[in-house]
Write an enzyme that holds these catalytic residues in place. Structure first.
Site, PDB file in Angstrom:
ATOM      1  CG  ASP A   1       0.382  -4.205   2.797  1.00 24.16           C
ATOM      2  OD1 ASP A   1       0.953  -3.697   1.818  1.00 24.16           O
ATOM      3  OD2 ASP A   1      -0.409  -3.578   3.512  1.00 24.16           O
TER       4      ASP A   1
ATOM      5  CB  SER B   1       2.713   1.859   6.442  1.00 22.18           C
ATOM      6  OG  SER B   1       1.438   1.904   7.024  1.00 22.18           O
TER       7      SER B   1
ATOM      8  CG  HIS C   1      -0.479   0.213   2.518  1.00 19.92           C
ATOM      9  ND1 HIS C   1      -0.238  -0.801   3.418  1.00 19.92           N
ATOM     10  CD2 HIS C   1      -0.146   1.352   3.168  1.00 19.92           C
ATOM     11  CE1 HIS C   1       0.197  -0.303   4.553  1.00 19.92           C
ATOM     12  NE2 HIS C   1       0.275   1.013   4.430  1.00 19.92           N
TER      13      HIS C   1
END
Length: 705
Positions: A197, A626, A61
């Protein structure tokens, strides 16, 4: 969220918990250390270096918009994945940067010398800017590096942060969305999770190994350190730590500020984004083209939306306001008789009450103009051309500005569906009007009542049908034949007029007072946070996250967040297959992954006949973490952080170690997908794979400078 410069103070506790290396191995300015393998990826994520050829891992992402940038209907890398066969096939990603921290230095003493008692906040900020600029020039003059002096704890402390930024970053490898975004928005912030991810990029440098803009002669960057990979993974109870760039926490907020977040500001954001998502999600079901066009937009809107829903719920479950009130009673008891601290909570209560309507108006403007219908901020981008075209013509820069806008428009309309944007506008406009109130909304919207009988739908249809900023053919025609007459028509365009009115109302009626009260709150919070540290020396106080390098440590462990619910710490590929649903795009498992599962073809990455996918740990994380590396006690990479559980989203304000868990993709799953699914074994061969046999220590790489 510890500053890495302060780790020696807690090294003993970390060793007791399971750290096997030294604080100097984690952060050092004298030799290579873990910090030299951790990068700020773009403007808001973290990545880690995993090879001596500048290979970096981050989240799917985080790389999503750049993967989309390279995607088309003919080469849909978002849907199908991507793997560069050779270095020559790696794809340049303009606008993407990777920033290393060279050193952090406490300059509090020097900065405090710039301030005088009773100094107003704007004057204080200007004094800090002047002295900070001087410290920066002294620190990096002639080196080609960058630096900033940043405040911590509301300006009670200051650090000089020296960094080095690389701008030639290339896409190397990415899984298909059926792996990299498996679970989609349904599983976002949830557990159990089975999302691969991750994405893979590479840093390129000049032949001298220095930062350089993209050039065909650039070569893979040789880092000061790259992370070894723990091929044995982790097990429940193992020590873990996370190193990255958390964006923002607000752990010092008083009770009345927390109440405003829970009862007013978060619900407002949720209402606005719910309306947008209903339109966009419906549109993405209509075609593969629409799904691709709105992939990044949908993710950008939905991530915060679901986070805020969980945040409100978590704060209520923890009785956050009650917890804060208890802290404030204790503060007042110890502050009694101390003039510096005794009145501060009363001051803050009054300031936040006055602040709320302006904070609400600010959130409305941001959600409507910057997160809502795209045509508003798109037309806003023509302000320079409309307002300064005569000056541009005299300076010989008009043609260049028109050409720039035309090129930007082509990229904009590539991922734009007018009907979708119109419906988003229709959905959000009534919400904006309901909450803004007449005092803080533009007079331009009064036309809805006077001319359109109060119908926001009729007004929206009129704006869209008349505006050139929603129609590429008409806009290109205007740019191709630009003249003062065209500029005059643009100035009267209903979309342009509306965004100018919204912005003027915000800049004139909202922002000045919002800033003024905010400055007073900043000043009072500086006193309050300093008081907490001085009056409660027995407690542990760390500065709020502010996108600077931080380390948190904890353990691999599950949780029991609510009655009857138990979160086990690991998920496996079996869970992917259990969720497989060909009719649900969030859970559509790629055929090749199913084949690998059926054959149990996990290679050296499986464990006891299973393929680990994700795991939980009690690490304190937030946005900006992240892509952060999750490391074991030997400094080896065991996972890539990508999320928190829904019960943890309140941790920006109130961290509960019993409930809060971060979610990471297991590094073994990353290697499995790269090698077995994408055929990118060449990338795995670049990495240093370590096992517990022989207790491989962290071995600093030689400095290449």
């Amino acid at each position: 969220m510890w500053l890495p410069t302060l780790l020696k103070a807690i090294e003993g506790d970390m060793r007791t918990e399971g750290l096997r290396i030294s604080a100097e191995d984690i952060y050092s300015i004298n030799h290579s250390s873990l910090k030299d393998a951790v990068v700020l990826f773009g403007g808001g994520c973290t990545a880690e270096v995993v090879s001596t050829q500048g290979l970096i891992l981050t989240n799917h992402h985080c790389g999503h918009s750049f993967i989309q940038q390279h995607s088309s209907m003919e080469h849909n890398y978002l849907r199908d994945g991507f793997s560069a066969a050779t270095l020559a096939d790696e794809l340049p990603s303009p606008g993407l940067t990777a920033t290393f921290i060279v050193r952090m230095e406490d300059v509090t003493g020097r900065m405090q010398s710039a301030f005088t008692p009773g100094m107003q906040e704007p004057d204080r900020e200007e004094a800090a800017r002047r002295l900070g600029d001087s410290i920066v020039r002294e620190a990096v003059g002639g080196t080609g590096m960058k630096a900033v002096v940043k405040p911590f704890n509301y300006g009670n402390s200051w650090y000089l942060i020296v960094s080095e930024t690389f701008s030639d970053i290339r896409l190397v490898c990415a899984p298909p969305s059926g792996i990299g975004k498996f679970g989609g928005d349904t599983d976002n912030w949830m557990w159990p999770r089975q999302t691969g991810d991750f994405s893979v990029f590479r840093i390129y440098a000049s032949p001298e190994n220095a930062p350089a803009d993209y050039h065909v002669e650039n070569v893979p960057f040789v880092p000061r350190h790259s992370l070894p990979i723990a091929l044995d993974g982790v097990k429940p109870g193992d020590f873990t730590m996370i190193f990255g760039f958390p964006g923002n926490t607000q752990r010092y907020l008083p009770s009345f500020a927390v109440s405003q977040v829970m009862d007013v500001l978060d619900p407002l954001r949720i209402e606005m984004r719910t309306a947008s998502l209903q339109v966009i999600d419906a549109a993405r079901l209509t075609s593969e083209q629409a799904k691709l066009q709105y992939a990044s937009k949908q993710s950008r809107i939905s991530n915060g939306w679901k986070k805020w829903i969980g945040e409100v719920r978590g704060l209520k479950e923890l009785d956050a306001v009650g917890v804060k009130l208890a802290q404030e009673r204790a503060f007042n008891a110890r502050a009694a008789g101390k003039p510096e601290y005794e009145p501060v909570l009363g001051q803050l209560a009054g300031l936040y009450k006055e602040y709320l309507p302006y904070a609400t108006a600010r959130e409305l403007y941001a959600e409507f103009v910057y997160m809502g219908p795209e045509f508003l901020r798109f037309s806003q981008g023509y302000n320079k051309l409309v307002a300064q075209h005569q000056e541009l013509r005299k300076a010989g820069k008009l043609d260049a500005e028109v050409a720039r806008l035309r090129e930007a428009a082509q990229g904009y309309f590539r991922n734009y569906i007018p009907a979708v944007d119109r419906d988003v506008f229709k959905a959000l406009l009534p919400i904006y009007r309901k909450h803004a109130g007449p005092a803080l909304s533009p007079d331009a919207l009064k036309v809805i009542d006077s001319r359109y009988a109060g119908s926001t739908d009729r007004y929206a249809d009129a704006v869209f049908s008349k505006s050139i900023f929603t129609d590429p053919a008409r806009l290109y025609g205007a740019l191709d034949h630009f003249s003062p007459a065209v500029a005059k028509r643009m100035a009267k365009d209903p979309a342009y007029e509306l965004v100018q009115a919204l912005t003027t109302a915000f800049l004139e009626d909202v922002r000045p007072r919002h800033t003024e009260i905010g400055d007073s709150i900043e000043d009072a919070m500086r006193t309050f946070s300093r008081g907490l540290m001085e009056l409660f020396p027995e407690k542990t106080w760390w500065p709020d996250a502010n996108s600077t390098l931080r380390l948190s440590y904890g353990r691999v462990e599950g949780a029991e967040p609510r009655d009857g619910i138990i979160y086990k710490p690991f998920t496996t590929l079996e869970g992917v297959m259990e969720k497989n649903d060909p009719d649900d795009p969030d859970f559509n498992v790629p055929a090749k992954l199913m084949e690998l599962y059926k054959a149990k073809d996990y290679g050296r990455y499986g464990q006891d006949g299973e393929m680990p996918v994700c795991f939980l740990a009690s690490l304190h994380t937030t946005g900006g973490n992240s892509g952060s590396p999750v490391l074991n006690g030997r400094g080896e990479l065991v996972g890539i952080n990508f999320d928190r559980t829904w019960e943890s989203t309140m941790s920006d304000i109130l961290f509960d170690p019993a409930k809060c868990r971060n979610i990471s993709v297991d590094i073994r799953y990353v290697l499995f997908v790269m090698d077995k699914y994408l055929g990118a074994g060449r990338l795995v061969d670049e990495m240093q794979l370590a096992t517990t046999a022989g207790e491989v220590p962290l071995i600093p790489l030689p400095v290449h400078r």
